[in-house]
Scaffold this active site. Structure first.
Site, PDB file in Angstrom:
ATOM      1  N   HIS A 258       2.721  14.422  -0.490  1.00 59.79           N
ATOM      2  CA  HIS A 258       3.119  14.242   0.921  1.00 59.79           C
ATOM      3  C   HIS A 258       4.581  14.640   1.111  1.00 59.79           C
ATOM      4  O   HIS A 258       4.935  15.351   2.044  1.00 59.79           O
ATOM      5  CB  HIS A 258       2.967  12.777   1.335  1.00 59.79           C
ATOM      6  CG  HIS A 258       1.543  12.313   1.516  1.00 59.79           C
ATOM      7  ND1 HIS A 258       0.631  12.977   2.288  1.00 59.79           N
ATOM      8  CD2 HIS A 258       0.894  11.211   1.053  1.00 59.79           C
ATOM      9  CE1 HIS A 258      -0.524  12.316   2.284  1.00 59.79           C
ATOM     10  NE2 HIS A 258      -0.388  11.234   1.532  1.00 59.79           N
TER      11      HIS A 258
ATOM     12  N   HIS B 153       0.054  11.803  -5.786  1.00 60.06           N
ATOM     13  CA  HIS B 153      -0.477  11.847  -4.414  1.00 60.06           C
ATOM     14  C   HIS B 153       0.656  11.714  -3.395  1.00 60.06           C
ATOM     15  O   HIS B 153       0.778  12.518  -2.472  1.00 60.06           O
ATOM     16  CB  HIS B 153      -1.501  10.718  -4.238  1.00 60.06           C
ATOM     17  CG  HIS B 153      -2.041  10.602  -2.851  1.00 60.06           C
ATOM     18  ND1 HIS B 153      -3.225  11.197  -2.464  1.00 60.06           N
ATOM     19  CD2 HIS B 153      -1.549   9.992  -1.745  1.00 60.06           C
ATOM     20  CE1 HIS B 153      -3.437  10.946  -1.183  1.00 60.06           C
ATOM     21  NE2 HIS B 153      -2.437  10.203  -0.718  1.00 60.06           N
ATOM     22  N   GLU B 154       1.486  10.708  -3.587  1.00 52.56           N
ATOM     23  CA  GLU B 154       2.576  10.455  -2.620  1.00 52.56           C
ATOM     24  C   GLU B 154       3.593  11.590  -2.634  1.00 52.56           C
ATOM     25  O   GLU B 154       4.078  12.016  -1.583  1.00 52.56           O
ATOM     26  CB  GLU B 154       3.259   9.120  -2.926  1.00 52.56           C
ATOM     27  CG  GLU B 154       2.350   7.895  -2.775  1.00 52.56           C
ATOM     28  CD  GLU B 154       1.641   7.832  -1.446  1.00 52.56           C
ATOM     29  OE1 GLU B 154       2.188   8.341  -0.441  1.00 52.56           O
ATOM     30  OE2 GLU B 154       0.515   7.299  -1.385  1.00 52.56           O
TER      31      GLU B 154
ATOM     32  N   TYR C  71      -9.367  11.445   3.842  1.00 51.71           N
ATOM     33  CA  TYR C  71      -9.488  11.303   2.385  1.00 51.71           C
ATOM     34  C   TYR C  71     -10.780  11.935   1.870  1.00 51.71           C
ATOM     35  O   TYR C  71     -10.846  12.418   0.753  1.00 51.71           O
ATOM     36  CB  TYR C  71      -9.404   9.836   1.967  1.00 51.71           C
ATOM     37  CG  TYR C  71      -8.130   9.166   2.413  1.00 51.71           C
ATOM     38  CD1 TYR C  71      -6.913   9.468   1.799  1.00 51.71           C
ATOM     39  CD2 TYR C  71      -8.116   8.259   3.468  1.00 51.71           C
ATOM     40  CE1 TYR C  71      -5.736   8.868   2.213  1.00 51.71           C
ATOM     41  CE2 TYR C  71      -6.946   7.654   3.886  1.00 51.71           C
ATOM     42  CZ  TYR C  71      -5.761   7.962   3.258  1.00 51.71           C
ATOM     43  OH  TYR C  71      -4.595   7.370   3.665  1.00 51.71           O
TER      44      TYR C  71
ATOM     45  N   HIS D 117      -6.656   0.462   5.326  1.00 49.66           N
ATOM     46  CA  HIS D 117      -6.649   1.407   6.451  1.00 49.66           C
ATOM     47  C   HIS D 117      -7.291   0.851   7.709  1.00 49.66           C
ATOM     48  O   HIS D 117      -7.118   1.429   8.775  1.00 49.66           O
ATOM     49  CB  HIS D 117      -7.334   2.705   6.017  1.00 49.66           C
ATOM     50  CG  HIS D 117      -6.685   3.306   4.798  1.00 49.66           C
ATOM     51  ND1 HIS D 117      -6.797   2.732   3.543  1.00 49.66           N
ATOM     52  CD2 HIS D 117      -5.889   4.380   4.643  1.00 49.66           C
ATOM     53  CE1 HIS D 117      -6.117   3.452   2.663  1.00 49.66           C
ATOM     54  NE2 HIS D 117      -5.554   4.453   3.301  1.00 49.66           N
TER      55      HIS D 117
ATOM     56  N   GLU E 195      -3.482  14.944   2.583  1.00 51.32           N
ATOM     57  CA  GLU E 195      -3.932  14.025   1.533  1.00 51.32           C
ATOM     58  C   GLU E 195      -4.339  14.752   0.256  1.00 51.32           C
ATOM     59  O   GLU E 195      -4.484  14.120  -0.798  1.00 51.32           O
ATOM     60  CB  GLU E 195      -5.114  13.188   2.037  1.00 51.32           C
ATOM     61  CG  GLU E 195      -4.809  12.317   3.245  1.00 51.32           C
ATOM     62  CD  GLU E 195      -3.673  11.326   2.995  1.00 51.32           C
ATOM     63  OE1 GLU E 195      -3.413  10.984   1.823  1.00 51.32           O
ATOM     64  OE2 GLU E 195      -3.032  10.910   3.982  1.00 51.32           O
TER      65      GLU E 195
ATOM     66  N   HIS F  15       0.856  -1.194   0.000  1.00 49.45           N
ATOM     67  CA  HIS F  15       0.000   0.000   0.000  1.00 49.45           C
ATOM     68  C   HIS F  15       0.893   1.245   0.000  1.00 49.45           C
ATOM     69  O   HIS F  15       1.758   1.403   0.858  1.00 49.45           O
ATOM     70  CB  HIS F  15      -0.959   0.023   1.186  1.00 49.45           C
ATOM     71  CG  HIS F  15      -1.970   1.126   1.042  1.00 49.45           C
ATOM     72  ND1 HIS F  15      -3.127   0.972   0.311  1.00 49.45           N
ATOM     73  CD2 HIS F  15      -1.955   2.405   1.456  1.00 49.45           C
ATOM     74  CE1 HIS F  15      -3.792   2.120   0.303  1.00 49.45           C
ATOM     75  NE2 HIS F  15      -3.097   3.005   0.995  1.00 49.45           N
ATOM     76  N   ALA F  16       0.675   2.126  -0.953  1.00 49.31           N
ATOM     77  CA  ALA F  16       1.584   3.260  -1.166  1.00 49.31           C
ATOM     78  C   ALA F  16       1.646   4.178   0.052  1.00 49.31           C
ATOM     79  O   ALA F  16       0.644   4.424   0.723  1.00 49.31           O
ATOM     80  CB  ALA F  16       1.117   4.062  -2.378  1.00 49.31           C
TER      81      ALA F  16
HETATM   82  O1  X8Z Z   1      -4.288   5.381   0.998  1.00 46.63           O
HETATM   83  C1  X8Z Z   1      -4.201   6.202   0.125  1.00 46.63           C
HETATM   84  C2  X8Z Z   1      -2.833   6.679  -0.350  1.00 46.63           C
HETATM   85  C3  X8Z Z   1      -1.841   6.698   0.748  1.00 46.63           C
HETATM   86  S1  X8Z Z   1      -2.155   7.925   1.941  1.00 46.63           S
HETATM   87  C4  X8Z Z   1      -2.335   5.760  -1.430  1.00 46.63           C
HETATM   88  N1  X8Z Z   1      -5.321   6.675  -0.480  1.00 46.63           N
HETATM   89  C5  X8Z Z   1      -6.651   6.234  -0.108  1.00 46.63           C
HETATM   90  C6  X8Z Z   1      -6.882   4.785  -0.491  1.00 46.63           C
HETATM   91  O2  X8Z Z   1      -6.073   4.226  -1.236  1.00 46.63           O
HETATM   92  O3  X8Z Z   1      -7.881   4.216  -0.067  1.00 46.63           O
HETATM   93  C7  X8Z Z   1      -5.358   7.696  -1.528  1.00 46.63           C
HETATM   94  C8  X8Z Z   1      -6.794   7.790  -1.931  1.00 46.63           C
HETATM   95  C9  X8Z Z   1      -7.596   7.136  -0.852  1.00 46.63           C
HETATM   96 ZN    ZN Z   2      -1.892   9.840   1.212  1.00 48.98          ZN
END
Ligand code: X8Z
Ligand code: ZN
Length: 597
Positions: free
Chosen positions: A372, A368-369, A506, A496, A396, A338-339
């Site tokens: 950050h 997105h990354e 988000y 998450h 975010e 997960h990024a």
């Molecule tokens: O978790 C993330 C990022 C890392 S903060 C990749 N996002 C959420 C997800 O993947 O559920 C970005 C968009 C929403």
């Molecule tokens: Zn993020």
């Protein structure tokens, strides 16, 4: 740990004993409060780097041993954070200057998963969190497929049976998490109570420069603004899916089955744009295909992302970013795919960790990354307690706001497309964007609605899964494609939840990024439709953006918002303005259809 905000800073401490003693005799004084905070800042600055390194290694080489090390450091830093939170309470009744008061509030509230002060509970909590994290990272479908492989199927297959197999296959990783998750909730709630809060969810809602109850109402207000747009999109998408798959698979009066939306969690729908593309409005390109055709690889995608930020006048990433980041999935070891974006030393050692694939989703995620990372570096000179987003939604939103500038014009400048589609394609472009951005809104909102109910006891382990689907249905109009079993734990199949990353950020980011984009385009003097605006190469906008980023969490978020956008309110108006032509078109299409579920 990870990108994080001030809210998690307190968890970033290396495993050492606290060396700040608040030894107050008699009534505490403002002087003592000041000395206490200064000592804590020094202690945190010294200790956070080691903890970050341990977490980095665990995320990059997931084994029994690295999990054990992460659990140990996690327990030690939580203990320290809890001690400081309790110490900070001693100054509750003093009148202090705003900055000092803000730092004390951050110390009291800034623990994502607070532990009780007894060592056994603390250790158990840290062990469970490391375990859940690794169960997610190493989870595979029964046929051995990874999340990456299953996600490709979700994105590209249009065969309901094949999609269902991928969808249910991934959800076999999570029933085994359920008991551990329930125990984790129990311990963390005990920790929250010791700190004087009703439950963990309360602490999560309290980090927004307003009373926790007001924040709940604020989230509802924002959702109320954008819900009509979502409802219009949902109605049209369901109708098109019904055309494609028939009444059996997509009945017109029910929530949409979750496996047909192009994404493992039905959170973003851009991958099924082909199913809903408005006739006569062809956008003329498919970004995934364009990236592949032009031989982009993962590193080139990240370089391209960096180049956008430097075009705004921001400094390039340091060389260490390129030598220390994890940019592609290693062949021979388990990693947390997960990024995420990190700042290891709270200065310049910024990195990303991503199992990047050459496709449109990951091109978005790269920006997105990097958002950050550029934010982290911009606020590196703030107190460690203020090294975070103005609120976590800001953190975010930055990279996503930049990615809203990935317009056809910009893609042409990159050489990714040859011709810029004309105004006849506007509807298609808006639809493509809405499928990701608008579709996400209710998902962004419901994840923590669920967790708030879990933490406050409204949901119990027996009702975790039904409660999850009740919210999925209520907000998203999505239903499980097959009946769920009593021991299923579908929330656990979303990063998450086992990863304990709050999610309301988000939702906020999805609103804020349009506010940022609108303000940036106004600053750039752009006067066309917002979806055609790119701020690429605009150093004036970059300067203004960086001024907000440099503030970090040093001021209440309305101050930061005002610095960049001139307004002090989060507001769904910019989302509505951006998509207004699409909304009109959707409503015309939906005439005579029965919408809702
Ligand atoms: O978790 C993330 C990022 C890392 S903060 C990749 N996002 C959420 C997800 O993947 O559920 C970005 C968009 C929403
Ligand atoms: Zn993020």
């Amino acid at each position: 740990m990870k990108k994080t905000s001030m809210l998690v800073i307190a968890m970033m401490l290396a495993g050492c004993d606290a060396n700040v003693d608040v030894n107050i005799k008699g009534e505490p004084t403002a002087e003592e409060a000041k000395a206490f905070v200064a000592a804590v800042e020094k202690d945190y600055a010294e200790k956070s780097e080691f903890a970050s390194r341990v977490f980095w290694v665990q995320a990059n080489f997931m084994t029994e041993d690295t999990n054990a090390m992460a659990a140990e450091v996690g327990a030690e830093m939580t203990a320290l954070a809890v001690k400081y939170a309790n110490d900070a309470k001693k100054f509750n009744d003093l009148t202090l200057d705003a900055e000092l008061r803000r730092k004390l509030e951050i110390l009291k509230l800034g623990i994502t998963l607070p532990a009780p002060s007894n060592e056994a509970d603390n250790k158990e909590l840290a062990t469970i969190s490391a375990k859940l994290d690794s169960m997610y990272a190493t989870g595979k479908a029964p046929d051995g497929r990874t999340l990456g492989e299953l996600s490709d199927v979700m994105a590209t297959s249009r065969d309901p049976q094949e999609l269902l197999k991928a969808w249910t296959g991934w959800r076999t990783i999570s029933p085994a998490m359920k008991d551990k998750y329930a125990r984790m909730v129990e311990i963390a709630n005990k920790g929250a109570k010791e700190l004087g809060y009703s439950d963990v969810g309360y602490m999560w809602r309290a980090g927004y420069d307003m009373p926790a109850d007001d924040f709940r109402a604020e989230a509802d207000r924002l959702w109320g603004q954008v819900k009509p747009l979502y409802d219009s999109l949902h109605c049209h998408v369901r109708a098109k899916l019904n055309d494609k798959y028939g009444d059996e698979v997509v009945p017109l009066d029910q929530p949409i089955p979750a496996h047909l939306m192009g994404n493992m969690w039905a959170q973003e729908w851009g991958n099924i744009y082909d199913v809903v593309a408005p006739e006569g409005s062809d956008i003329g390109y498919d970004l995934t295909k364009a990236l592949k055709d032009k031989d982009y690889d993962a590193v080139k995608m990240v370089k391209t992302g960096e180049q956008f930020f430097t075009s705004l006048g921001l400094d390039p990433l340091p060389d260490t970013f390129w030598t220390r980041s994890l940019i592609t999935k290693p062949r021979d070891r388990e990693v947390q795919c997960h990024a995420s974006a990190w700042n290891i030393d709270n200065k310049d050692d910024v990195r990303i960790k991503m199992c990047t694939k050459v496709n449109a989703d990951d091109f978005q995620t790269v920006h997105h990354e990097l958002g950050h990372n550029f934010y982290q570096r911009a606020y590196k000179n703030q107190s460690i307690l203020h090294q975070g987003g103005a609120n976590d939604g800001f953190h975010e939103a930055i990279g996503d706001a930049i990615a809203l500038s990935i317009t056809p014009d910009y893609l042409k400048q990159l050489g990714l497309i040859d011709t810029v589609p004309g105004p006849e394609s506007d509807l298609g472009l808006l639809m493509r964007r809405a499928m990701d951005k608008v579709a996400f809104l209710p998902f962004g909102l419901m994840v923590d609605q669920w967790r708030w109910q879990v933490f406050n006891g409204e949901l119990t382990p027996e009702t975790y899964n039904d409660g999850w689907w009740a919210l999925r249905e209520k907000y998203q109009g999505i239903r499980p494609p097959v009946e769920r079993a009593a021991d299923d734990f579908d929330p656990g199949a979303k990063y998450h939840i086992p990863g304990n990353t709050p999610y309301m950020r988000y939702f906020l980011a999805r609103v804020l990024q349009f506010q940022f984009h609108k303000a940036a385009c106004a600053e750039a003097g752009f006067d066309g439709p917002l979806h055609r605006c790119t701020i690429y190469g605009n150093e004036d906008v970059g300067k203004k953006l960086n001024a907000m980023l440099e503030m970090g969490a040093s001021k209440p978020w309305p101050d930061a918002l005002e610095a960049f956008t001139g307004t002090r309110q989060m507001d769904g108006g910019a989302v509505l303005e951006y998509f207004a032509p699409l909304k009109d078109w959707l409503d015309a299409q939906n005439k005579g259809r029965t919408c809702g579920w």
